[in-house]
Design an enzyme around this catalytic site. Structure first.
Site, PDB file in Angstrom:
ATOM      1  N   ASP A  17       0.809  -1.221   0.000  1.00  0.00           N
ATOM      2  CA  ASP A  17       0.000   0.000   0.000  1.00  0.00           C
ATOM      3  C   ASP A  17       0.845   1.275   0.000  1.00  0.00           C
ATOM      4  OD1 ASP A  17      -2.312  -1.525   0.086  1.00  0.00           O
ATOM      5  OD2 ASP A  17      -2.276  -1.623   2.275  1.00  0.00           O
ATOM      6  N   LYS A  20       1.980   2.246  -5.078  1.00  0.00           N
ATOM      7  CA  LYS A  20       2.592   1.744  -6.320  1.00  0.00           C
ATOM      8  C   LYS A  20       1.662   1.924  -7.515  1.00  0.00           C
ATOM      9  CE  LYS A  20       2.911  -2.297  -4.419  1.00  0.00           C
ATOM     10  NZ  LYS A  20       2.512  -2.020  -3.043  1.00  0.00           N
ATOM     11  N   ASN A  42      -4.835 -10.213  -3.582  1.00  0.00           N
ATOM     12  CA  ASN A  42      -4.507  -9.612  -2.280  1.00  0.00           C
ATOM     13  C   ASN A  42      -4.075  -8.155  -2.472  1.00  0.00           C
ATOM     14  OD1 ASN A  42      -2.200 -10.555  -3.609  1.00  0.00           O
ATOM     15  ND2 ASN A  42      -1.154 -11.233  -1.774  1.00  0.00           N
ATOM     16  N   ARG A 299     -10.167  -2.967   5.718  1.00  0.00           N
ATOM     17  CA  ARG A 299      -9.679  -2.866   7.096  1.00  0.00           C
ATOM     18  C   ARG A 299      -8.943  -1.550   7.319  1.00  0.00           C
ATOM     19  NH1 ARG A 299      -6.125  -8.307   7.530  1.00  0.00           N
ATOM     20  NH2 ARG A 299      -5.648  -7.711   5.395  1.00  0.00           N
TER      21      ARG A 299
END
Ligand code: IMO
Ligand code: MG
Length: 421
Positions: A17, A20, A42, A299
């Site tokens: 995170d 990129k 993912n 999340r």
């Protein structure tokens, strides 16, 4: 403004995170081919262009700039997710732009089932996976019971392979799977992109040899790498530069330079050590201002100060020469900003990360404090303020790299080039 390195790898240097996707989108205006080499759904990259938001998990964000996008053999691909993403970007003609490796492995529903089941029985040792079946899909690959993209095109063969894979793992599955139905469904999906399924290694080598510029896109970050991350709190692939070689089937000499991406602070989702984690109001403030919620799972991310010990380790592993710093605007307005330059461990000052997880838990970061600044995306065309320059100069000096790009907002336009690559 931007001199062109023919082949450039873009790699995350923290816990994923790092931004990129945004940097790849920005650079894709220069690189007509973008190749992703590992991971699967993912990954989550949010890119904003002209007021539209795109959330990518599999396809490189370069598709928005019309780049040809390669999904390399090192990836684990969920065909259902791929279909959804193709639909999301349909106005960019993805079917003319996608090259999917025949050798990439497939993520099936039983991988996700097992991912969640195994996490649940681990109780206090959970990794905090995304639940996207990544670990089990890679496990099956290395156990030689994996199913590859090419296998999807032959329904009968697929049925036999599914039978073996599911039977071998049945004690770890919570559901019954109708193999005939699963085979039919996945065969039908794969047939839709049959012409996109190719030998991506030859495709890349041919293009590189012709002199076409290629960007290699890493997913996740160095500290989630299965070898170099904080094991076992890692993902199941090599996110570092070695992953690009094996995950695409190209010789090392075809990677000219490596650009590392860091966030101006640190975030992490999932469990495991996080030396510079903030449990205070500043952390809360950054969480809200930075909208730090996972693209894949929603999340809230854990927040901490920039940790240059971790970043330097990542730089050394992947041979990073240039940095892009994302979300530097989020720090704007803070009175002071901290950066970890070393750790205190066992009464000593160390500048490396212990490899044992219990020892990582014991280290205490040592910080250097910088005065804050005001600089937001509205200032993108202005000179950077003195205090921000001090912060960037320190990062350059500490890491021995050049900070080439800073990002001041979510949109492509909010990107500032400081030094050419
Ligand atoms: P991008 O590409 C941040 C984390 C998960 C978990 C660990 C293992 O957006 O940077 P997995 O599902 O891979 O088995 O989970 O890795 N993780 C990420 N964290 N960004 C990502 O991808 C991630 N991909 C996996 O939260 O801690
Ligand atoms: Mg992400």
């Amino acid at each position: 403004m931007f001199s062109l390195v023919k082949t450039l790898a873009v790699i995350g240097l923290q816990f994923g995170d790092e931004g990129k996707g945004k940097i790849v989108d920005f650079l894709s205006g220069h690189y007509r081919i973008v190749a992703r080499y590992q991971g699967g759904s993912n990954a989550g990259h949010t890119v904003k262009v002209s007021g539209n938001t795109y959330k990518f998990h599999l396809i490189p964000s370069g598709i928005l700039q019309g780049a040809t996008c390669v999904l390399g053999n090192g990836m684990v691909i969920d065909p259902v997710q791929l279909e959804n993403e193709i639909e999301m970007v349909k106005e960019f003609s993805p079917m003319d732009k996608l090259k999917i490796s025949e050798r990439a492995h497939v993520v099936f529903p039983y991988h996700m089932d097992r991912d969640i089941f195994e996490e649940n029985i681990k109780s206090s040792n959970k990794v905090g996976t995304t639940g996207k079946g990544i670990g089990p899909a890679y496990e099956d690959k290395y156990a030689r019971i994996g199913i590859r993209i090419i296998d999807l095109l032959d329904k009968e063969k697929l049925e036999k392979k599914l039978e073996m894979a599911i039977n071998l793992r049945k004690n770890y599955l919570t559901k019954e799977y109708d193999i005939k139905e699963l085979s039919k469904r996945y065969n039908e999906i794969a047939k839709k992109f049959k012409k996109n399924i190719v030998d991506t290694s030859s495709f890349l080598i041919k293009n590189i040899e012709k002199g076409n510029p290629v960007l290699f896109e890493g997913a996740q970050g160095t500290h989630l790498d299965v070898d170099f991350g904080m094991y076992p709190y890692v993902t199941s692939s090599n996110t570092t530069i070695g992953g690009a070689i094996t995950g695409l089937g190209i010789p090392p000499k075809y990677i000219s330079k490596v650009l590392g991406v860091i966030k101006a602070y640190t975030t992490k989702v999932g469990e495991g050590p996080f030396p510079t984690e903030l449990h205070n109001e500043i952390g809360e403030q950054i969480l809200k201002k930075g909208n730090e919620y996972g693209t894949t799972t929603g999340r809230p991310r854990r927040i901490g100060w920039l940790d240059l010990v971790l970043v330097k380790y990542s730089i050394s592993i992947s041979g990073v020469k240039y940095l892009a710093i994302s979300k530097i605007d989020i720090l704007s307005g803070l009175d002071e900003i901290k950066v970890a330059y070393a750790y205190e461990y066992d009464g000593k000052v160390i500048k490396n990360i212990p490899s044992d997880i219990d020892n990582i838990m014991k280290i205490k970061p040592l910080y250097r404090t910088f005065d804050g600044w005001e600089f937001t995306k509205d200032d993108v065309k202005k000179e950077i303020p003195k205090n921000m320059k001090k912060y960037i100069d320190y990062i350059e000096k500490y890491t021995g790299t050049k900070v080439s790009i800073i990002s001041l907002g979510a949109s492509r336009e909010d990107t500032k080039v400081l030094k050419t690559i």
